[in-house]
Structure formats: C-alpha cells, structure tokens
Design an enzyme around this catalytic site. Sequence first.
Site, PDB file in Angstrom:
ATOM      1  N   ASP A  68      -2.497   0.516   8.122  1.00 20.04           N
ATOM      2  CA  ASP A  68      -1.295   1.318   7.855  1.00 20.04           C
ATOM      3  C   ASP A  68      -0.160   0.947   8.803  1.00 20.04           C
ATOM      4  OD1 ASP A  68      -2.684   2.696   5.845  1.00 20.04           O
ATOM      5  OD2 ASP A  68      -3.426   4.196   7.249  1.00 20.04           O
ATOM      6  N   ASN A 108       0.849  -1.198   0.000  1.00 14.69           N
ATOM      7  CA  ASN A 108       0.000   0.000   0.000  1.00 14.69           C
ATOM      8  C   ASN A 108       0.879   1.240   0.000  1.00 14.69           C
ATOM      9  OD1 ASN A 108      -2.442   1.592   0.428  1.00 14.69           O
ATOM     10  ND2 ASN A 108      -1.728   1.876   2.536  1.00 14.69           N
ATOM     11  N   HIS A 119       0.957   5.101   1.265  1.00 18.36           N
ATOM     12  CA  HIS A 119       0.272   5.925   2.264  1.00 18.36           C
ATOM     13  C   HIS A 119       0.979   7.279   2.352  1.00 18.36           C
ATOM     14  CE1 HIS A 119      -2.115   6.817   5.799  1.00 18.36           C
ATOM     15  NE2 HIS A 119      -1.018   7.262   6.379  1.00 18.36           N
ATOM     16  N   SER A 174       4.936   6.693   2.387  1.00 14.17           N
ATOM     17  CA  SER A 174       5.498   5.382   2.728  1.00 14.17           C
ATOM     18  C   SER A 174       4.862   4.309   1.865  1.00 14.17           C
ATOM     19  CB  SER A 174       5.192   5.030   4.197  1.00 14.17           C
ATOM     20  OG  SER A 174       5.665   6.022   5.078  1.00 14.17           O
TER      21      SER A 174
HETATM   22  C1  GRF Z   1      -2.562   8.986  -2.628  1.00 16.50           C
HETATM   23  O1  GRF Z   1      -2.242  10.129  -1.900  1.00 16.50           O
HETATM   24  C2  GRF Z   1      -2.199   7.743  -1.848  1.00 16.50           C
HETATM   25  O2  GRF Z   1      -1.050   7.895  -1.068  1.00 16.50           O
HETATM   26  C3  GRF Z   1      -3.390   7.558  -0.962  1.00 16.50           C
HETATM   27  O3  GRF Z   1      -4.499   7.907  -1.762  1.00 16.50           O
HETATM   28  C4  GRF Z   1      -4.074   8.824  -2.773  1.00 16.50           C
HETATM   29  C5  GRF Z   1      -4.450   8.227  -4.086  1.00 16.50           C
HETATM   30  O4  GRF Z   1      -4.214   9.115  -5.146  1.00 16.50           O
HETATM   31  N1  GRF Z   1      -3.460   6.220  -0.428  1.00 16.50           N
HETATM   32  P1  GRF Z   1      -4.367   8.601  -6.644  1.00 16.50           P
HETATM   33  O5  GRF Z   1      -5.772   8.016  -6.765  1.00 16.50           O
HETATM   34  O6  GRF Z   1      -3.314   7.593  -6.902  1.00 16.50           O
HETATM   35  O7  GRF Z   1      -4.211   9.828  -7.491  1.00 16.50           O
END
Ligand code: GRF
Length: 234
Positions: free
Chosen positions: A160, A122, A124, A151
């Site tokens: 997370d 994932n 984050h 991360s």
């Molecule tokens: C990103 O900021 C990611 O870190 C978080 O959700 C957002 C997704 O953005 N988990 P995108 O859909 O990839 O533009």
Amino acid sequence: MNGASESRAPSPESRPLPVAVLVSGRGSNLGALIAAKEAGTLPIEFALVASDKADAPALRHAETHGIATLALDPKSHPSRLAFDDALFARVAESGAELVVLAGFMRVIDGAVVEAWRGRIINIHPSLLPKYRGLHTHRRAIAARDAEHGASMHFVTPELDGGPVIAQARIPIHAGDDEEALAGRLLTQEHRLIVACVDAIARGHVALRDGSVHWNGEAITEPLRLAADGNLRRA
Ligand code: GRF
C-alpha cells in the site's frame, strides 16, 4: 528507468485497453468497472478476471457478463512466488496491459510487482499514506479522524506504499460505526476506480520515473475525485 515511460500511453482513438482484474471476494468494485464498460463510457476490454478464491462471488459476477475467469489455488503451489509467477503468467497470456487489484487480498511478490511496474494499480480504503493494511475504517474512527477516504495507487513492492493516483474523501459522521462508514465509502470507491481506470485507458494518467503524471505533468499531490466523477488536481 532512463527516462523511459513505465506505462502504456494510448491515444483516446486507440483500441480499448485490455485489463485484468484480480479479486478475492465480493467484487463490487469489479461490478462498477463492468457497469461502466457496458454503458459504453469506459474504453477497456476485460482480458481476464482472476482470483485466489474459487468461490469468490466476483468470479460468478464476471462469468454472468461473459468475461473469461480464472481461479488459482495458492495451496496447490509450493511458494508465494510460484503462485504469483503462475498467476501473472496467465495474466500476461490474456493480453492484459493493465492489472487492477480490486479487493485482491494477497501481498504479491516484489519481483512480480516490479515486472508490472506502472501497469498494476490497487484500490485501498484509506487516505494513504494513512492506514496501510487492514481494518482501515475502524482505525480512522478510533483515531477520531474528521475525514476518511479511498486511494487508487500504482503498486510497488511496498505494501500500500506506491504512488497515489487519486483519492476520494468523505466526512466521518458522529455515530458512524465501521459498517456504516465502509458502506458510504464503497460508493465512492466505485466512482474512483472507474475514474482512474478511465484516465489510464485514455492516456491521461501514467507512471513515469516513479511519479504519477497527469496529462504529461508530474503531480505532487494525489488527484481528487470531484463530485461530477472526474479527477481534478488537488
Ligand atoms: C474494497 O473496500 C477495496 O478498497 C478493498 O477491498 C474491498 C473490496 O470490495 N481493497 P469489493 O470486493 O470490490 O466489493
């Protein structure tokens, strides 16, 4: 795990790693993976892009690049577990060997996560373990942190909370608001997700015995995304 590997460790010469990407919205991180794959630098193939939201722009983006997509509505399943089981059955059917959560805005059932341990990651938007959950940019600004970041971590049943593979760091500037900070970080997220998926696809990064291994050695600190886009030991 009796010392067994929890991750596939392909050789660089092996076939491209089949990857499923789970998304809920915009899909800019998915877009970064697609761009790197199409540029010929990322040794993966997209087995599936799946979403819990039929109207996610990420799904349209995948379709325009000829990638198989799936939209599954949580409301048409009797429980979270039933939805997750159905979703991951489709992911398994696709032949995916790595699942990348890229803006997938759902907590996945712990038993399902366990079944994919070492094969699900994932991205984050915080320097974990700081700011698990939502509103990470706002919280970093409110805490007057000097630095923010993103991360990439292996997913475990703890939200997370899984072992962190690598982080990208950026300074927080005076006058940064949530939107400005999020926008600046997103550029780094795109580089981080590509670097981490690349490292897993080439067998440089794996989860073994609960620890992130980098070229066969357990690391105690997350790797850092360097300015050249490569991962380095902290
Ligand atoms: C990103 O900021 C990611 O870190 C978080 O959700 C957002 C997704 O953005 N988990 P995108 O859909 O990839 O533009």
